[in-house]
Design an enzyme around this catalytic site. Structure first.
Site, PDB file in Angstrom:
ATOM      1  N   ALA A   1     -83.421  67.009 129.539  1.00  0.00           N
ATOM      2  CA  ALA A   1     -84.524  66.074 129.723  1.00  0.00           C
ATOM      3  C   ALA A   1     -84.572  65.686 131.190  1.00  0.00           C
ATOM      4  O   ALA A   1     -83.631  65.922 131.947  1.00  0.00           O
ATOM      5  CB  ALA A   1     -84.323  64.848 128.835  1.00  0.00           C
ATOM      6  N   TYR A   2     -85.670  65.065 131.558  1.00  0.00           N
ATOM      7  CA  TYR A   2     -85.930  64.785 132.966  1.00  0.00           C
ATOM      8  C   TYR A   2     -86.061  63.290 133.209  1.00  0.00           C
ATOM      9  O   TYR A   2     -86.807  62.606 132.514  1.00  0.00           O
ATOM     10  CB  TYR A   2     -87.181  65.546 133.414  1.00  0.00           C
ATOM     11  N   LEU A   3     -85.300  62.830 134.208  1.00  0.00           N
ATOM     12  CA  LEU A   3     -85.408  61.454 134.654  1.00  0.00           C
ATOM     13  C   LEU A   3     -86.538  61.338 135.664  1.00  0.00           C
ATOM     14  O   LEU A   3     -87.112  60.273 135.851  1.00  0.00           O
ATOM     15  CB  LEU A   3     -84.092  60.998 135.286  1.00  0.00           C
TER      16      LEU A   3
END
Length: 149
Positions: free
Chosen positions: A29-31
């Site tokens: 997932a991407y912050l």
């Protein structure tokens, strides 16, 4: 430096024995997507990754995370959590095909990536016949982009 080519794969051209190769279970997932800051669980390994801008060649830095830190950061993601199985298919003595079989709402997307030691090798690469459209030079199939669709 990460140097890779990326291709769409059609399920009908996929080698029948692909599931016989080593498989890694990945969730990521991407912050942030600009710049790319990603968290990933790869089997039982956790890491935080920074990737620079670019298409075929990008700077990439990986930092280890423990499970608790990964779980904490997971609550802060933008977009969707991506789940995929990555099959490691040897191509020759020095190259490996990383076949990503996406799960959940990204299924039935299939992408193959091949990483290279240098840009000249990447640019002169002739893909196997079962590879589909070359999407290396399109950010549309970066996982960071897929996380937001």
């Amino acid at each position: 430096m990460e140097i890779e080519r990326k291709y769409l794969i059609d399920i009908d051209t996929l080698p029948e024995d692909y599931q016989n190769y080593p498989c890694r279970h990945i969730e990521q997932a991407y912050l942030n997507t600009d710049p790319v800051i990603r968290i990933r669980k790869d089997n039982n390994k956790h890491e935080l990754t920074y990737k620079s801008k670019g298409l075929m060649a990008r700077e990439e830095y990986n930092l280890p995370l423990d499970e608790a830190s990964y779980q904490h950061l997971l609550t802060k993601i933008d977009g969707r959590l991506i789940r995929k199985k990555r099959y490691m298919i040897p191509l020759n003595d020095s190259l490996t095909i990383e076949l990503d079989v996406f799960e959940d709402d990204l299924a039935p997307l299939l992408l193959a990536e091949v990483e290279f030691p240098d840009e000249a090798s990447a640019l002169s690469f002739t893909p196997p016949e079962w590879f589909g459209t070359d999407v290396t030079f399109s950010s549309e199939y970066h996982n960071s982009t897929l996380s937001l669709k």
